[in-house]
Design a protein around this motif. Structure first.
Motif, PDB file in Angstrom:
ATOM      1  N   MET A   1      41.136 -12.611  24.115  1.00 44.89           N
ATOM      2  CA  MET A   1      41.867 -12.447  22.724  1.00 44.89           C
ATOM      3  C   MET A   1      41.722 -11.322  22.336  1.00 44.89           C
ATOM      4  O   MET A   1      40.593 -10.634  22.249  1.00 44.89           O
ATOM      5  CB  MET A   1      41.198 -13.730  21.755  1.00 44.89           C
ATOM      6  N   GLU A   2      42.818 -10.765  21.840  1.00 42.22           N
ATOM      7  CA  GLU A   2      43.002  -9.260  21.400  1.00 42.22           C
ATOM      8  C   GLU A   2      42.272  -9.413  19.849  1.00 42.22           C
ATOM      9  O   GLU A   2      42.302 -10.030  19.103  1.00 42.22           O
ATOM     10  CB  GLU A   2      44.510  -8.830  21.046  1.00 42.22           C
ATOM     11  N   LYS A   3      41.312  -8.301  19.908  1.00 38.69           N
ATOM     12  CA  LYS A   3      40.570  -8.188  18.606  1.00 38.69           C
ATOM     13  C   LYS A   3      41.604  -7.633  17.533  1.00 38.69           C
ATOM     14  O   LYS A   3      42.344  -6.788  17.822  1.00 38.69           O
ATOM     15  CB  LYS A   3      39.467  -7.263  18.907  1.00 38.69           C
ATOM     16  N   ILE A   4      41.393  -8.255  16.506  1.00 45.24           N
ATOM     17  CA  ILE A   4      42.285  -8.077  15.294  1.00 45.24           C
ATOM     18  C   ILE A   4      41.530  -6.654  14.339  1.00 45.24           C
ATOM     19  O   ILE A   4      40.369  -6.837  14.167  1.00 45.24           O
ATOM     20  CB  ILE A   4      42.647  -8.982  14.379  1.00 45.24           C
ATOM     21  N   HIS A   5      42.019  -5.764  13.933  1.00 45.72           N
ATOM     22  CA  HIS A   5      41.553  -4.744  13.174  1.00 45.72           C
ATOM     23  C   HIS A   5      41.627  -4.550  11.733  1.00 45.72           C
ATOM     24  O   HIS A   5      42.130  -3.522  11.165  1.00 45.72           O
ATOM     25  CB  HIS A   5      41.653  -3.371  13.743  1.00 45.72           C
ATOM     26  N   LYS A   6      41.642  -5.837  11.191  1.00 45.46           N
ATOM     27  CA  LYS A   6      41.790  -5.841   9.528  1.00 45.46           C
ATOM     28  C   LYS A   6      40.643  -6.651   9.078  1.00 45.46           C
ATOM     29  O   LYS A   6      40.140  -7.340  10.035  1.00 45.46           O
ATOM     30  CB  LYS A   6      43.119  -6.532   9.300  1.00 45.46           C
ATOM     31  N   ALA A   7      40.279  -6.475   8.066  1.00 50.38           N
ATOM     32  CA  ALA A   7      39.223  -7.265   7.166  1.00 50.38           C
ATOM     33  C   ALA A   7      39.816  -8.654   7.035  1.00 50.38           C
ATOM     34  O   ALA A   7      38.779  -9.711   7.001  1.00 50.38           O
ATOM     35  CB  ALA A   7      38.808  -6.620   5.927  1.00 50.38           C
ATOM     36  N   GLU A  13      50.707 -13.847   8.225  1.00 50.25           N
ATOM     37  CA  GLU A  13      50.332 -13.118   9.269  1.00 50.25           C
ATOM     38  C   GLU A  13      49.533 -13.897  10.172  1.00 50.25           C
ATOM     39  O   GLU A  13      49.958 -13.820  11.573  1.00 50.25           O
ATOM     40  CB  GLU A  13      49.400 -11.800   8.974  1.00 50.25           C
ATOM     41  N   LEU A  14      48.654 -14.656   9.736  1.00 46.61           N
ATOM     42  CA  LEU A  14      47.763 -15.598  10.763  1.00 46.61           C
ATOM     43  C   LEU A  14      48.974 -16.711  11.336  1.00 46.61           C
ATOM     44  O   LEU A  14      48.746 -16.964  12.403  1.00 46.61           O
ATOM     45  CB  LEU A  14      46.709 -16.592   9.976  1.00 46.61           C
ATOM     46  N   ALA A  15      49.616 -17.293  10.522  1.00 44.60           N
ATOM     47  CA  ALA A  15      50.726 -18.149  10.953  1.00 44.60           C
ATOM     48  C   ALA A  15      51.482 -17.523  11.988  1.00 44.60           C
ATOM     49  O   ALA A  15      51.776 -18.017  13.115  1.00 44.60           O
ATOM     50  CB  ALA A  15      51.590 -18.672   9.937  1.00 44.60           C
ATOM     51  N   GLY A  16      51.891 -16.212  11.890  1.00 41.58           N
ATOM     52  CA  GLY A  16      52.643 -15.572  12.929  1.00 41.58           C
ATOM     53  C   GLY A  16      51.910 -15.332  14.282  1.00 41.58           C
ATOM     54  O   GLY A  16      52.319 -15.491  15.426  1.00 41.58           O
ATOM     55  N   LEU A  17      50.660 -15.251  14.169  1.00 45.12           N
ATOM     56  CA  LEU A  17      49.819 -14.778  15.114  1.00 45.12           C
ATOM     57  C   LEU A  17      49.714 -16.191  16.118  1.00 45.12           C
ATOM     58  O   LEU A  17      49.593 -16.168  17.481  1.00 45.12           O
ATOM     59  CB  LEU A  17      48.451 -14.102  14.799  1.00 45.12           C
ATOM     60  N   LEU A  18      49.509 -17.352  15.320  1.00 41.85           N
ATOM     61  CA  LEU A  18      49.302 -18.543  16.112  1.00 41.85           C
ATOM     62  C   LEU A  18      50.395 -19.335  16.397  1.00 41.85           C
ATOM     63  O   LEU A  18      50.578 -20.336  17.153  1.00 41.85           O
ATOM     64  CB  LEU A  18      48.562 -19.353  15.087  1.00 41.85           C
ATOM     65  N   GLY A  19      51.578 -18.740  15.935  1.00 43.16           N
ATOM     66  CA  GLY A  19      52.834 -19.457  16.052  1.00 43.16           C
ATOM     67  C   GLY A  19      53.115 -20.667  15.365  1.00 43.16           C
ATOM     68  O   GLY A  19      53.643 -21.722  16.121  1.00 43.16           O
ATOM     69  N   VAL A  20      52.513 -21.122  14.395  1.00 43.38           N
ATOM     70  CA  VAL A  20      52.604 -22.151  13.347  1.00 43.38           C
ATOM     71  C   VAL A  20      53.199 -21.621  12.233  1.00 43.38           C
ATOM     72  O   VAL A  20      53.520 -20.520  11.714  1.00 43.38           O
ATOM     73  CB  VAL A  20      51.224 -22.722  13.339  1.00 43.38           C
ATOM     74  N   SER A  21      53.420 -22.677  11.465  1.00 45.03           N
ATOM     75  CA  SER A  21      54.059 -22.434   9.964  1.00 45.03           C
ATOM     76  C   SER A  21      53.287 -22.109   9.145  1.00 45.03           C
ATOM     77  O   SER A  21      51.930 -22.525   9.233  1.00 45.03           O
ATOM     78  CB  SER A  21      54.735 -23.864   9.614  1.00 45.03           C
ATOM     79  N   PRO A  22      53.417 -21.438   8.152  1.00 44.42           N
ATOM     80  CA  PRO A  22      52.421 -20.922   7.042  1.00 44.42           C
ATOM     81  C   PRO A  22      51.753 -22.215   6.355  1.00 44.42           C
ATOM     82  O   PRO A  22      50.731 -22.373   5.914  1.00 44.42           O
ATOM     83  CB  PRO A  22      53.189 -20.390   5.979  1.00 44.42           C
ATOM     84  N   SER A  23      52.579 -23.271   6.341  1.00 47.09           N
ATOM     85  CA  SER A  23      52.169 -24.384   5.617  1.00 47.09           C
ATOM     86  C   SER A  23      50.843 -25.077   6.216  1.00 47.09           C
ATOM     87  O   SER A  23      50.205 -25.783   5.663  1.00 47.09           O
ATOM     88  CB  SER A  23      53.214 -25.475   5.255  1.00 47.09           C
ATOM     89  N   LEU A  24      50.948 -24.856   7.700  1.00 44.24           N
ATOM     90  CA  LEU A  24      49.697 -25.347   8.358  1.00 44.24           C
ATOM     91  C   LEU A  24      48.602 -24.593   8.129  1.00 44.24           C
ATOM     92  O   LEU A  24      47.489 -25.246   7.741  1.00 44.24           O
ATOM     93  CB  LEU A  24      50.006 -25.372   9.814  1.00 44.24           C
ATOM     94  N   VAL A  25      48.608 -23.356   7.851  1.00 48.24           N
ATOM     95  CA  VAL A  25      47.547 -22.564   7.613  1.00 48.24           C
ATOM     96  C   VAL A  25      46.996 -22.763   6.128  1.00 48.24           C
ATOM     97  O   VAL A  25      45.888 -22.949   5.981  1.00 48.24           O
ATOM     98  CB  VAL A  25      47.970 -20.933   7.520  1.00 48.24           C
ATOM     99  N   PHE A  53      37.961 -20.249  13.596  1.00 47.59           N
ATOM    100  CA  PHE A  53      39.159 -21.048  13.598  1.00 47.59           C
ATOM    101  C   PHE A  53      39.720 -21.458  14.944  1.00 47.59           C
ATOM    102  O   PHE A  53      39.740 -22.602  15.336  1.00 47.59           O
ATOM    103  CB  PHE A  53      39.958 -21.047  12.511  1.00 47.59           C
ATOM    104  N   ILE A  54      40.294 -20.226  15.476  1.00 44.59           N
ATOM    105  CA  ILE A  54      40.698 -20.425  16.718  1.00 44.59           C
ATOM    106  C   ILE A  54      39.965 -20.918  17.862  1.00 44.59           C
ATOM    107  O   ILE A  54      39.962 -21.921  18.632  1.00 44.59           O
ATOM    108  CB  ILE A  54      41.476 -19.028  17.044  1.00 44.59           C
ATOM    109  N   ARG A  55      38.356 -20.371  18.066  1.00 45.69           N
ATOM    110  CA  ARG A  55      37.702 -20.787  18.859  1.00 45.69           C
ATOM    111  C   ARG A  55      37.487 -22.489  18.888  1.00 45.69           C
ATOM    112  O   ARG A  55      37.285 -23.144  19.776  1.00 45.69           O
ATOM    113  CB  ARG A  55      36.352 -20.052  18.724  1.00 45.69           C
ATOM    114  N   ARG A  56      37.447 -22.808  17.535  1.00 46.26           N
ATOM    115  CA  ARG A  56      37.021 -24.111  17.323  1.00 46.26           C
ATOM    116  C   ARG A  56      38.273 -25.256  17.609  1.00 46.26           C
ATOM    117  O   ARG A  56      38.042 -26.208  18.118  1.00 46.26           O
ATOM    118  CB  ARG A  56      36.805 -24.416  15.831  1.00 46.26           C
ATOM    119  N   VAL A  57      39.169 -24.744  17.508  1.00 51.23           N
ATOM    120  CA  VAL A  57      40.348 -25.468  18.039  1.00 51.23           C
ATOM    121  C   VAL A  57      40.920 -25.332  19.069  1.00 51.23           C
ATOM    122  O   VAL A  57      41.875 -26.352  19.388  1.00 51.23           O
ATOM    123  CB  VAL A  57      41.657 -25.472  16.654  1.00 51.23           C
TER     124      VAL A  57
END
Length: 65
Positions: A1-7, A13-25, A53-57
């Motif tokens: 997995m590519e390391k993200i360089h933000k705090a 943004e997370l929804a876009g990275l995961l390819g899911v809807s913001p409502s799921l996040v 979260f990604i590792r867990r799911v």
């Protein structure tokens, strides 16, 4: 997995990275399965919490979901 360089990431943004809807996040955060915090009315997800979260799911190849 590519390391993200933000705090922290915005929900969109997370929804876009995961390819899911913001409502799921938002739902995962509301249910306590995704650590988050608020800056005013904006929800932010710490990068380390998103990575955990990604590792867990994540379903490994050959495993059923």
């Amino acid at each position: 997995m590519e390391k993200i360089h933000k705090a922290a990431l915005r929900v969109q943004e997370l929804a876009g990275l995961l390819g899911v809807s913001p409502s799921l996040v938002y739902r995962e955060a509301r249910l306590g399965r995704l650590t988050h915090f608020r800056v005013g009315r904006t929800v932010r997800i710490p990068v380390d919490a998103a990575e955990e979260f990604i590792r867990r799911v994540r379903v490994e190849a050959g495993q059923s979901g």
